[in-house]
Design a protein around this motif. Structure first.
Motif, PDB file in Angstrom:
ATOM      1  N   ALA A 179      38.803   6.710   6.761  1.00  0.00           N
ATOM      2  CA  ALA A 179      37.272   5.567   7.002  1.00  0.00           C
ATOM      3  C   ALA A 179      36.264   7.208   6.673  1.00  0.00           C
ATOM      4  O   ALA A 179      34.842   6.747   6.214  1.00  0.00           O
ATOM      5  N   GLU A 180      36.910   8.564   7.060  1.00  0.00           N
ATOM      6  CA  GLU A 180      35.469   9.570   7.334  1.00  0.00           C
ATOM      7  C   GLU A 180      35.122   9.054   5.329  1.00  0.00           C
ATOM      8  O   GLU A 180      33.841   9.431   5.225  1.00  0.00           O
ATOM      9  N   ALA A 181      36.287   9.120   5.055  1.00  0.00           N
ATOM     10  CA  ALA A 181      35.254   9.807   2.872  1.00  0.00           C
ATOM     11  C   ALA A 181      34.768   8.182   2.800  1.00  0.00           C
ATOM     12  O   ALA A 181      34.793   7.904   1.378  1.00  0.00           O
ATOM     13  N   GLY A 182      34.641   7.109   3.940  1.00  0.00           N
ATOM     14  CA  GLY A 182      34.401   5.561   2.895  1.00  0.00           C
ATOM     15  C   GLY A 182      35.243   4.347   2.143  1.00  0.00           C
ATOM     16  O   GLY A 182      34.072   3.777   2.014  1.00  0.00           O
ATOM     17  N   VAL A 183      36.079   5.016   2.213  1.00  0.00           N
ATOM     18  CA  VAL A 183      37.233   3.927   1.642  1.00  0.00           C
ATOM     19  C   VAL A 183      37.369   2.286   2.485  1.00  0.00           C
ATOM     20  O   VAL A 183      37.250   1.439   1.971  1.00  0.00           O
ATOM     21  N   LEU A 184      36.970   3.190   4.337  1.00  0.00           N
ATOM     22  CA  LEU A 184      37.046   1.628   4.743  1.00  0.00           C
ATOM     23  C   LEU A 184      36.063   0.964   4.852  1.00  0.00           C
ATOM     24  O   LEU A 184      36.152  -0.315   5.418  1.00  0.00           O
ATOM     25  N   GLY A 185      35.107   1.089   3.945  1.00  0.00           N
ATOM     26  CA  GLY A 185      33.807   1.106   4.562  1.00  0.00           C
ATOM     27  C   GLY A 185      32.923   0.639   3.338  1.00  0.00           C
ATOM     28  O   GLY A 185      32.448  -0.095   3.159  1.00  0.00           O
ATOM     29  N   LEU A 186      34.140   0.332   2.048  1.00  0.00           N
ATOM     30  CA  LEU A 186      33.813   0.167   0.243  1.00  0.00           C
ATOM     31  C   LEU A 186      33.283  -1.225   0.969  1.00  0.00           C
ATOM     32  O   LEU A 186      32.081  -1.400  -0.803  1.00  0.00           O
ATOM     33  N   ALA A 187      34.113  -2.367   0.819  1.00  0.00           N
ATOM     34  CA  ALA A 187      33.662  -3.358   1.021  1.00  0.00           C
ATOM     35  C   ALA A 187      32.709  -4.397   2.182  1.00  0.00           C
ATOM     36  O   ALA A 187      32.520  -5.603   2.131  1.00  0.00           O
ATOM     37  N   GLU A 236      24.407  -3.093   5.816  1.00  0.00           N
ATOM     38  CA  GLU A 236      23.699  -3.489   6.997  1.00  0.00           C
ATOM     39  C   GLU A 236      24.849  -3.657   8.304  1.00  0.00           C
ATOM     40  O   GLU A 236      24.433  -3.762   9.146  1.00  0.00           O
ATOM     41  N   HIS A 237      26.507  -3.413   7.936  1.00  0.00           N
ATOM     42  CA  HIS A 237      27.512  -3.365   8.893  1.00  0.00           C
ATOM     43  C   HIS A 237      27.724  -1.955   9.213  1.00  0.00           C
ATOM     44  O   HIS A 237      29.055  -2.484   9.801  1.00  0.00           O
ATOM     45  N   GLY A 238      26.987  -1.253   8.260  1.00  0.00           N
ATOM     46  CA  GLY A 238      27.334   0.375   8.835  1.00  0.00           C
ATOM     47  C   GLY A 238      28.269   0.250   7.507  1.00  0.00           C
ATOM     48  O   GLY A 238      28.631   1.730   7.329  1.00  0.00           O
ATOM     49  N   GLY A 239      28.676  -0.476   6.121  1.00  0.00           N
ATOM     50  CA  GLY A 239      29.666  -0.154   4.929  1.00  0.00           C
ATOM     51  C   GLY A 239      28.451   0.557   3.767  1.00  0.00           C
ATOM     52  O   GLY A 239      27.423   0.762   4.372  1.00  0.00           O
ATOM     53  N   LEU A 240      29.154   0.834   2.776  1.00  0.00           N
ATOM     54  CA  LEU A 240      28.687   0.995   1.621  1.00  0.00           C
ATOM     55  C   LEU A 240      28.653   0.124   0.781  1.00  0.00           C
ATOM     56  O   LEU A 240      27.143  -0.007  -0.538  1.00  0.00           O
ATOM     57  N   GLY A 241      28.438  -1.080   0.424  1.00  0.00           N
ATOM     58  CA  GLY A 241      28.273  -2.110  -0.601  1.00  0.00           C
ATOM     59  C   GLY A 241      29.309  -1.560  -1.749  1.00  0.00           C
ATOM     60  O   GLY A 241      28.048  -2.257  -2.620  1.00  0.00           O
ATOM     61  N   ALA A 242      30.301  -1.127  -2.500  1.00  0.00           N
ATOM     62  CA  ALA A 242      30.330  -1.005  -3.344  1.00  0.00           C
ATOM     63  C   ALA A 242      30.828  -2.094  -4.272  1.00  0.00           C
ATOM     64  O   ALA A 242      31.030  -3.276  -3.792  1.00  0.00           O
ATOM     65  N   GLU A 243      30.894  -1.743  -5.518  1.00  0.00           N
ATOM     66  CA  GLU A 243      31.764  -2.611  -5.890  1.00  0.00           C
ATOM     67  C   GLU A 243      32.776  -3.024  -6.031  1.00  0.00           C
ATOM     68  O   GLU A 243      33.914  -2.505  -5.265  1.00  0.00           O
ATOM     69  N   ALA A 280      29.189  -9.559  12.085  1.00  0.00           N
ATOM     70  CA  ALA A 280      28.044  -8.434  13.007  1.00  0.00           C
ATOM     71  C   ALA A 280      28.901  -8.362  14.596  1.00  0.00           C
ATOM     72  O   ALA A 280      29.216  -6.801  14.632  1.00  0.00           O
ATOM     73  N   GLU A 281      29.928  -8.925  14.984  1.00  0.00           N
ATOM     74  CA  GLU A 281      30.927  -8.227  16.163  1.00  0.00           C
ATOM     75  C   GLU A 281      32.004  -7.414  15.084  1.00  0.00           C
ATOM     76  O   GLU A 281      32.081  -6.343  15.647  1.00  0.00           O
ATOM     77  N   ALA A 304      34.245  -0.533   9.072  1.00  0.00           N
ATOM     78  CA  ALA A 304      33.789   0.413   8.213  1.00  0.00           C
ATOM     79  C   ALA A 304      34.077   1.856   9.290  1.00  0.00           C
ATOM     80  O   ALA A 304      34.005   2.532   8.325  1.00  0.00           O
ATOM     81  N   GLU A 305      33.942   1.603  10.396  1.00  0.00           N
ATOM     82  CA  GLU A 305      34.394   3.096  10.796  1.00  0.00           C
ATOM     83  C   GLU A 305      35.937   3.979  11.198  1.00  0.00           C
ATOM     84  O   GLU A 305      35.639   4.680  11.641  1.00  0.00           O
ATOM     85  N   GLY A 306      36.598   2.860  10.660  1.00  0.00           N
ATOM     86  CA  GLY A 306      38.047   3.292  10.888  1.00  0.00           C
ATOM     87  C   GLY A 306      39.017   2.517  11.615  1.00  0.00           C
ATOM     88  O   GLY A 306      40.300   2.693  12.185  1.00  0.00           O
TER      89      GLY A 306
END
Length: 323
Positions: free
Chosen positions: A48-56, A60-67, A106-107, A113-115
């Motif tokens: 999560a700290e490396a951003g993996v869990l937030g890639l998708a 607006e929801h705290g993620g990275l919005g990656a491909e 949103a919930e 994204a934070e783990g």
């Protein structure tokens, strides 16, 4: 169309691999299977700290919005390490499903994204690690509900802890929910395909190294033509599966998504299964022992082969799309 990773994606994959290796993943997997998730949860926090869990997950929801390809790069490394936990569900399936449903998104998504861990049952009333997941969902037809956790169900992979779940609070209902559920399932299946490919690569590497060290008749068994041919067959199968995986990642928003995801999952599953069979044959008796780390990948491959739809289901989807 060029099915190859960029240097940035290759570097990202290497960083995820380094993170998982530093976390002593085999020990964490064994602890997870034994009901002690602490070391595994530490790995989840690191991812999560490396951003993996937030890639998708959208920004607006705290993620990275990656491909999608970026997510698959990470899941190949997760499969290579046989990392435990409902990572496919948390990082791929649930985010893809909820992106189209604003209120539950949103919930739930900021926590993922934070783990925070999430898990979901698609149709069948079984969910992975539902006893420790902060979010448990049940997706059935046009309904998305929170899940109530029931009895555990034995899995061929002790680290894939399955639980029966029943639908509880209704979160959303309607045809748009049905479409969102289909999207979530396909993204989960695609991440599972990447896991299988990574596990197959790990098995090939472990088997090749063993073949260099193990001697018979005064020579390493890797020098025997029969062993060389088996390892070459595995390498070819894995190499042929990867372009299908990348193709599916590039068509997640296209009408051919279902066909491409099924083709990727089938091919990656077959290649990983071949890798596991060759690994057992080359390792011999030691490969069958639960105490030897090879078993962690072999049981993971066997479980993932049908965790996101049977081979018959995916072949039927491909056949229908080609008609």
């Amino acid at each position: 169309m060029r099915f190859a990773l960029s240097p940035e994606q290759t570097d990202f994959g290497a960083s995820v691999r380094k993170l998982l290796e530093a976390g002593r993943t085999p020990a964490a997997v064994r602890s997870w299977a034994g009901g002690e998730p602490g070391p595994g949860l530490a790995l989840v926090r690191g991812l999560a700290e490396a951003g993996v869990l937030g890639l998708a997950i959208a920004e607006e929801h705290g993620g990275l919005g990656a491909e999608p390809v970026d997510l698959l790069v990470a899941f190949q490394e997760i499969g290579r390490a046989a990392a435990p936990g409902p990572l496919v569900e948390s990082a791929a399936a649930i985010p893809a499903l909820l992106q189209a449903l604003p209120e539950p998104a949103a919930e739930i998504l900021p926590g993922l994204a934070e783990g925070a861990l999430g898990t979901i049952a698609f149709g069948e009333p079984l969910a992975l690690d539902a006893d420790i997941a902060e979010t448990v969902l049940v997706a059935d037809g046009p309904r998305l509900s929170r899940g109530t956790v029931g009895e555990p169900v034995r899995s061929v992979d002790p680290a894939r802890r399955l639980f029966r779940v029943e639908p509880g609070e209704l979160l959303a209902e309607g045809e748009e929910v049905r479409a969102a559920i289909a999207t979530g399932f396909d993204h989960g299946a695609l991440a599972a395909a990447a896991q299988l490919l990574g596990a197959g690569k790990a098995l090939l590497y472990a088997t090749t190294e063993y073949a260099k060290q193990r001697k018979q008749f005064g020579a390493p068994i890797g020098s025997f033509q029969a062993v060389k041919q088996q390892l070459a067959d595995v390498l070819i199968a894995l190499d042929l599966a990867e372009p299908l995986l990348l193709r599916a990642a590039l068509t997640t928003a296209e009408p051919t998504r279902g066909r491409d995801v099924s083709a990727a999952l089938l091919t990656c599953a077959d290649a990983a299964y071949l890798a596991s069979r060759v690994a057992l044959q080359v390792h011999g008796a030691i490969g069958y022992t639960a105490e030897y780390d090879l078993s962690l990948w072999i049981t993971r491959v066997r479980a993932l082969q049908s965790a996101w739809g049977t081979a018959d289901f995916h072949r039927a989807r491909i056949a229908e799309a080609l008609r």
